[in-house]
Design a protein around this motif. Structure first.
Motif, PDB file in Angstrom:
ATOM      1  N   HIS A 106       6.733  18.372  24.950  1.00 47.07           N
ATOM      2  CA  HIS A 106       6.476  18.244  26.383  1.00 47.07           C
ATOM      3  C   HIS A 106       7.687  18.785  27.126  1.00 47.07           C
ATOM      4  O   HIS A 106       8.783  18.233  27.039  1.00 47.07           O
ATOM      5  CB  HIS A 106       6.237  16.780  26.752  1.00 47.07           C
ATOM      6  N   ASP A 134       1.370  19.750  28.492  1.00 50.54           N
ATOM      7  CA  ASP A 134       1.749  19.478  29.880  1.00 50.54           C
ATOM      8  C   ASP A 134       0.757  18.548  30.585  1.00 50.54           C
ATOM      9  O   ASP A 134       0.865  18.318  31.783  1.00 50.54           O
ATOM     10  CB  ASP A 134       1.904  20.776  30.671  1.00 50.54           C
ATOM     11  N   PRO A 145       9.939  26.360  30.787  1.00 49.93           N
ATOM     12  CA  PRO A 145       8.878  26.397  29.769  1.00 49.93           C
ATOM     13  C   PRO A 145       8.949  27.587  28.818  1.00 49.93           C
ATOM     14  O   PRO A 145       8.804  27.413  27.609  1.00 49.93           O
ATOM     15  CB  PRO A 145       7.601  26.424  30.612  1.00 49.93           C
TER      16      PRO A 145
END
Length: 325
Positions: A61, A34, A114
């Motif tokens: 990512h 990140d 995430p």
């Protein structure tokens, strides 16, 4: 909704040549990136681990979509969005290729949340590596909610790496007393419960020690009889006998693994006291700490076990959490 992997027309290798698309079925060392200092340290550690394993490194990512009103705000303008969505993974991959020329580096940008995205990415990896902020002025990690949730919900081993972790930190001191990547690796520390030993955890630790050509330090903490807690007179002979029995149990658990890995030096440490404290203390001279986590199929809560939880927050070396049934 399943996260959408963005096929990088923006995915480049050195010199501008497109690199091969990430094959979701191939085995990789995968790292969540990140742009933070802790994720950069994790990526460097993951590259070194990929070299040891002879595997490609996959940078993931995760770009969580910004709500439309925020996306249109002047503060977030097109240039800022482009930086976070393209420059971070591209520049990270380019740097890793330069510093680790023997490692094939793949990068992938995924839109999604995430926790769900990294958990899914771990499913096609041999190992998932995440960054964790170091506690300012103290040893140990500050493990965020994303890292804890991913650890609790994946069946893939996860390694947490602190910001500032360097290759030299994994090695013994040189003659001047300074850690150096030119010296031998420090031992791999295995936190072991002799009452419930799990093959997946033990095998992972032995493999890591074998890859590094270093010793395996098996650490076992056991509880004192209840009357010690109440200040009653201690039977020293009984205490000694209990210690011998616990040490014998540790030796018996490790015996077949010594035979399977004859080239790995094994150091057995069985002491009375908190298992978590024993492992945390041993982490100060470790290249890697290995602990287990029981797989729980319940969808509610993040259960990783009290010992593993404590080690994650207080160990000063990278920590591998290996799931087991």
């Amino acid at each position: 909704m399943r996260p959408l992997a963005v096929p990088f027309a923006r995915r480049h290798a050195e010199g501008g040549n497109p690199i091969q698309e990430v094959d979701s079925m191939s085995r990789t060392v995968t790292v969540g990136l990140d742009g933070s200092p802790e994720s950069r340290a994790a990526a460097e550690w993951a590259a070194r681990e990929a070299a040891l394993r002879g595997l490609p490194l996959r940078l993931v990512h995760v770009w969580e979509p910004v709500p439309e009103p925020m996306a249109q705000a002047p503060l977030l303008g097109a240039e800022t969005q482009q930086h976070w969505s393209e420059r971070i993974p591209r520049e990270a991959a380019e740097g890793l290729r330069l510093r680790h020329p023997g490692v094939a580096v793949e990068m992938e940008q995924i839109h999604g949340r995430p926790v769900e995205t990294l958990t899914e990415a771990a499913g096609s990896a041999e190992l998932l590596v995440l960054g964790s902020r170091g506690l300012s002025g103290l040893g140990g990690f500050l493990v965020g909610s994303v890292g804890m949730a991913v650890i609790a919900h994946t069946d893939t081993p996860v390694v947490l790496v602190r910001a500032g972790e360097q290759a030299a930190d994994e090695h013994e001191d040189d003659p001047a007393g300074i850690p150096s990547a030119a010296t031998a690796y420090r031992p791999v520390v295995l936190g072991l419960d002799t009452g419930r030993p799990h093959e997946a955890v033990i095998a992972f630790a032995f493999e890591e020690a074998a890859r590094r050509g270093t010793a395996l330090r098996a650490v076992h903490g056991w509880s004192l009889p209840p009357y010690y807690a109440y200040g009653l007179p201690a039977d020293l002979e009984f205490h000694a006998e209990l210690g011998r029995a616990e040490a014998a149990a540790l030796a018996e658990v490790l015996r077949p693994w010594r035979e399977k890995y004859p080239d790995v030096e094994v150091v057995e440490e069985s002491r009375a006291g908190s298992p978590a404290r024993q492992v945390v203390d041993a982490s100060r001279a470790a290249s890697l700490v290995v602990v287990g986590r029981r797989i729980r199929r319940s969808p509610f809560g993040a259960h990783i076990g009290s010992v593993t939880h404590a080690v994650l927050h207080h160990a000063v070396a990278p920590v591998a959490v290996v799931p087991h049934d």
